[in-house]
Design a protein around this motif. Structure first.
Motif, PDB file in Angstrom:
ATOM      1  N   ILE A   2       0.837  -1.203   0.000  1.00  0.00           N
ATOM      2  CA  ILE A   2       0.000   0.000   0.000  1.00  0.00           C
ATOM      3  C   ILE A   2       0.872   1.254   0.000  1.00  0.00           C
ATOM      4  N   LEU A  47      -6.074   5.772   1.113  1.00  0.00           N
ATOM      5  CA  LEU A  47      -6.030   6.088   2.545  1.00  0.00           C
ATOM      6  C   LEU A  47      -7.335   5.739   3.258  1.00  0.00           C
ATOM      7  N   ASP A  48      -8.220   4.946   2.616  1.00  0.00           N
ATOM      8  CA  ASP A  48      -9.481   4.470   3.218  1.00  0.00           C
ATOM      9  C   ASP A  48     -10.537   5.548   3.384  1.00  0.00           C
ATOM     10  N   GLY A 111       0.587   5.041   8.912  1.00  0.00           N
ATOM     11  CA  GLY A 111      -0.168   3.827   9.148  1.00  0.00           C
ATOM     12  C   GLY A 111       0.065   3.129  10.474  1.00  0.00           C
ATOM     13  N   VAL A 112       0.694   3.797  11.442  1.00  0.00           N
ATOM     14  CA  VAL A 112       0.921   3.169  12.747  1.00  0.00           C
ATOM     15  C   VAL A 112      -0.394   3.138  13.515  1.00  0.00           C
ATOM     16  N   ALA A 113      -0.751   1.941  14.039  1.00  0.00           N
ATOM     17  CA  ALA A 113      -2.083   1.771  14.608  1.00  0.00           C
ATOM     18  C   ALA A 113      -2.235   2.457  15.964  1.00  0.00           C
ATOM     19  N   HIS A 118      -5.423   7.805  17.046  1.00  0.00           N
ATOM     20  CA  HIS A 118      -6.366   6.682  17.069  1.00  0.00           C
ATOM     21  C   HIS A 118      -6.827   6.306  18.472  1.00  0.00           C
TER      22      HIS A 118
ATOM     23  N   LYS B  56      -4.988   6.927   8.583  1.00  0.00           N
ATOM     24  CA  LYS B  56      -4.897   5.594   7.968  1.00  0.00           C
ATOM     25  C   LYS B  56      -4.174   4.611   8.892  1.00  0.00           C
ATOM     26  N   ILE B  57      -4.719   3.414   8.994  1.00  0.00           N
ATOM     27  CA  ILE B  57      -4.020   2.332   9.693  1.00  0.00           C
ATOM     28  C   ILE B  57      -3.673   1.280   8.652  1.00  0.00           C
ATOM     29  N   VAL B  58      -2.406   0.888   8.555  1.00  0.00           N
ATOM     30  CA  VAL B  58      -2.029  -0.165   7.609  1.00  0.00           C
ATOM     31  C   VAL B  58      -2.658  -1.472   8.083  1.00  0.00           C
ATOM     32  N   GLY B  60      -5.876  -1.768   8.160  1.00  0.00           N
ATOM     33  CA  GLY B  60      -7.245  -1.408   8.507  1.00  0.00           C
ATOM     34  C   GLY B  60      -8.076  -1.272   7.250  1.00  0.00           C
ATOM     35  N   THR B  61      -9.369  -0.983   7.436  1.00  0.00           N
ATOM     36  CA  THR B  61     -10.237  -0.813   6.284  1.00  0.00           C
ATOM     37  C   THR B  61     -11.043   0.475   6.447  1.00  0.00           C
ATOM     38  N   SER B  73      -9.927   2.582   9.837  1.00  0.00           N
ATOM     39  CA  SER B  73      -9.217   3.855   9.831  1.00  0.00           C
ATOM     40  C   SER B  73     -10.073   4.897  10.546  1.00  0.00           C
TER      41      SER B  73
END
Lengths: 186, 121
Positions: A2, A47-48, A111-113, A118, B56-58, B60-61, B73
Motif C-alpha cells: 500500500i 487512505l481508506d 499507518g501506525v495503529a 487513534h 490511515k491504519i495499515v 485497517g479498512t 481507519s
C-alpha cells in the motif's frame, strides 16, 4: 504494497503540481487542476477515505472545473508573463516549506495503529455508532448525527456563498443589454 | 537503514508540504487572479492530505462497520474534510464571481494592471 501505490500516486500528484505552476495557458491550468483532483481522489481511496474521495472526485474535479471553465469563458484565458522576478515568493515558500518539514520530524510514521490520533475520540465514535444502531458507515453517522451542527454550519456557508454569487452576477445581463443598446444608438 | 524507513514513513507529509508550498508560491507570485484562486485550491487540498494521512491504519479498512473486520481507519478526519471540501468549492465560486465582476469593470484580471489603472485615476 500500500505504501508503494501511495508513493507512486503522491509522486504523480507532485509532478502535476509542478506542471500547474509552470503552465501559463489558463485553460491548461484548469485541466491540470482537474487531473490533480482525480489523483487526489485516488490517494484518498488508498487512505481508506472513500466518502472524501467520492466528494473530491465530484466536487473538486467536476463542479470546480465547470465553474473555472465558465469563468475563463467570461474573462479570457491568457495569462501575462509575471512582471516581477519570483525571488521573494520563492524565498517565502522555501522558508515556510523548511519550517513545515522541520515540524514533521516528530510526527508518527505512516499507518501506525497506536499513534495518539487513534486513541481518543475515534474509538468512542466507532463504539457508539455500533451501540446506538447508527448507519454502518461511521462517517455518515458522525456527519449527520454526532456532529450534525457542523453540517448545519456548512450549509449556512454554502447558502451565504450562493447569495453572494447571485448578488455579484445579478446585474450582468442587464448591463450587457444596456451597453449593446448604447452602441446601437450611437 | 532506520533513517531510510523514517523517510518512507513520512513521505506523505513531505508531499503535503510540497503541495502547500506550491499553492502558496502561486498565490504570491502570480498576478492573474484565476491562477491565484487555483493556487489557493492547491493549498486547500494539501490540507486534506494533512488530515487524512495520519488517520490511515495499515491493515485497517474504510470505517464501514462489518462483522468481518476489526481495524478501521479513523473516521473523524474524513468527516471534517468532507465539510472542508464543500466549503472550499463555495469559496472558489464566490472568488470566481468576484473575478468576473472585476473583469467586467476593468477589462482585465491581472492584479498589476488593475493597480496601475487605479493609480492613473
Amino acid at each position: 504494497m500500500i505504501e508503494l501505490i501511495e508513493g507512486v500516486l503522491l509522486t504523480m500528484l507532485a509532478a502535476v503540481t509542478i506542471a500547474i505552476v509552470r503552465q501559463h495557458n489558463l485553460f491548461g491550468v484548469v485541466i491540470l487542476a482537474g487531473v490533480y483532483s482525480f489523483l487526489m481522489a485516488s490517494v484518498l481511496i488508498v487512505l481508506d477515505a472513500v466518502d472524501v474521495a467520492m466528494t473530491e472526485a465530484s466536487v473538486g474535479a467536476g463542479i470546480s472545473t465547470v465553474i473555472l471553465l465558465a469563468t475563463l469563458y467570461l474573462t479570457g484565458s491568457r495569462e501575462d508573463p509575471p512582471a516581477h522576478t519570483p525571488a521573494l515568493p520563492l524565498f517565502v515558500a522555501t522558508v515556510t516549506g523548511a519550517a513545515l518539514i522541520w515540524g514533521t520530524f516528530q510526527l508518527p510514521g505512516f499507518g501506525v495503529a497506536h499513534s495518539p490520533i487513534h486513541d481518543h475520540v475515534a474509538p468512542a465514535y466507532l463504539e457508539a455508532s455500533t451501540k446506538h444502531e447508527m448507519p454502518p458507515n461511521v462517517v455518515t453517522a458522525v456527519l449527520a448525527d454526532f456532529r450534525g451542527y457542523d453540517t448545519l454550519g456548512e450549509t449556512t456557508v454554502i447558502f451565504t456563498a450562493g447569495i453572494g454569487v447571485m448578488l455579484l452576477l445579478r446585474g450582468r445581463r442587464k448591463r450587457q443589454h444596456g451597453s449593446a443598446k448604447e452602441a446601437s444608438d450611437t | 537503514m532506520i533513517e531510510w524507513q523514517a523517510i518512507v514513513g513520512h513521505y506523505n507529509y513531505y508531499v503535503t508540504v510540497f503541495l502547500m508550498v506550491a499553492g502558496l508560491y502561486i498565490v504570491i507570485a502570480h498576478g492573474n487572479m484565476i491562477k491565484s484562486l487555483i493556487g489557493l485550491g492547491l493549498f486547500q487540498t494539501s490540507v486534506y492530505l494533512l488530515y487524512i494521512s495520519p488517520g490511515k491504519i495499515v491493515g485497517g479498512t474504510a470505517p464501514i462497520i462489518d462483522p468481518k473486520y476489526t481495524d478501521y481507519s479513523n473516521p473523524l478526519p474524513h468527516v471534517l474534510i468532507l465539510t472542508a471540501i464543500v466549503v472550499g468549492v463555495a469559496t472558489l465560486a464566490l472568488g470566481l464571481a468576484l473575478v468576473v465582476r472585476i473583469s467586467e469593470e476593468y477589462g482585465t484580471v491581472d492584479e498589476d494592471e488593475i493597480v496601475a489603472m487605479d493609480q492613473d485615476q
